[in-house]
Write an enzyme that holds these catalytic residues in place. Structure first.
Site, PDB file in Angstrom:
ATOM      1  N   TYR A   1       5.179   6.069  -1.291  1.00 30.23           N
ATOM      2  CA  TYR A   1       6.021   6.419  -0.134  1.00 30.23           C
ATOM      3  C   TYR A   1       7.364   5.673  -0.185  1.00 30.23           C
ATOM      4  O   TYR A   1       8.424   6.265   0.021  1.00 30.23           O
ATOM      5  CB  TYR A   1       5.245   6.066   1.134  1.00 30.23           C
TER       6      TYR A   1
ATOM      7  N   GLY B   1       0.797  -1.234   0.000  1.00 30.88           N
ATOM      8  CA  GLY B   1       0.000   0.000   0.000  1.00 30.88           C
ATOM      9  C   GLY B   1       0.823   1.274   0.000  1.00 30.88           C
ATOM     10  O   GLY B   1       0.269   2.366   0.141  1.00 30.88           O
TER      11      GLY B   1
END
Ligand code: NAD
Length: 248
Positions: free
Chosen positions: A154, A150
């Site tokens: 990032y 997920g």
């Protein structure tokens, strides 16, 4: 080389980890500018109260704005004569599996976590090189080392941050400027506060030290890497993760 007062700029300075970095750098003798998104008076007051009179000032800065980054560095240099220490700690997450991730979620995370470091390093490094001293620390993440479900945006930003770190470290090593990354594991801050209890319990169980990290654990590493005496340490990624990820 020892000088009386180092001037430090910490982005994301009002955040969980940023606040601890500001406090420890100031306690170690630096004058610190905590730069963060514009905050309401109550948040600024609480921040200042938490600094217990240490020399930490606050400044509004959106690190996603390239021109604002350059202006912030120029402002610090104009008001304090120099910038010795730059800590890029501002960061956001916009989690989603890649299949569901929007281009906006990708762009936002890359801009705030990675592009910002480029803009701030570029603004700061020239005068560091000219003066023959500088310390730059980029706060990366264990997610950048391993990837994380997920977190394609990032993890890419945080891995990219270390590529930037190593390249800039090589470019300025001979000029007294060091550039390093720190990769925290799971640290108890507003960023991780929303973790469901069962996920948190699983996380703690996977950390050999047996607890999540505290902001001060990360700040300690920043003080170490930014010390005048740390001039022979450059281009490294220092994991601070309670043993979550070991390697060499
Ligand atoms: P946090 O949310 O408490 O702090 C982040 C700070 O960055 C906030 O004060 C926020 O206002 C600021 N910020 C966000 N966007 C900004 C912008 N555009 N301009 C200026 N400031 C902005 O989170 P934290 O846990 O303290 O995270 C600090 C750093 O550590 C981040 O780079 C994060 O990615 C990294 N990190 C955190 C953890 C963790 O477990 N908490 C783990 C690994 C890495």
């Amino acid at each position: 080389m020892t000088t009386s007062l180092r001037i430090a700029l910490v982005t994301g300075g009002l955040g969980g980890i940023g606040r601890a970095i500001c406090r420890q750098l100031a306690a170690d003798g630096a004058h610190v500018i905590a730069a963060d998104l514009p905050a309401e008076a109550a948040r600024l007051d609480a921040f200042t109260a938490g600094m217990d009179g240490l020399p930490v000032e606050t400044r509004a800065l959106d690190v996603g704005d390239a021109q604002a980054c350059a202006a912030a560095v120029a402002d610090v240099q104009a008001r304090h004569g120099r910038l010795d220490i730059l800590v890029n700690a501002a960061g956001i997450t916009r989690d989603a599996t890649l299949r569901k991730m929007s281009a906006e979620q990708w762009d936002d995370v890359l801009r705030v976590n990675l592009d910002s470091a480029f803009h701030l390093c570029r603004a700061a490094v020239e005068s560091m090189v000219a003066r023959g001293f500088g310390r730059i620390v980029n706060i990366s993440s264990v997610s950048g080392q391993t990837g994380n479900f997920g977190q394609a945006n990032y993890a890419a930003a945080k891995a990219g941050l270390h590529g930037l770190t190593m390249s800039l470290a090589r470019e300025v090593a001979a000029k007294g400027v060091t550039v390093n990354s720190i990769s925290p594991g799971y640290v108890e801050t507003p960023m991780t506060a929303a973790m469901p209890p069962e996920v948190l319990a699983r996380t703690v169980a996977s950390v050999p030290v047996g607890r999540v990290g505290q902001p001060d654990d990360i700040a300690r590493a920043v003080v170490f890497l930014t010390a005048d005496e740390a001039g022979y340490i450059t281009g490294i990624n220092l994991p601070v993760n309670g043993g979550l990820l070991m390697g060499f």
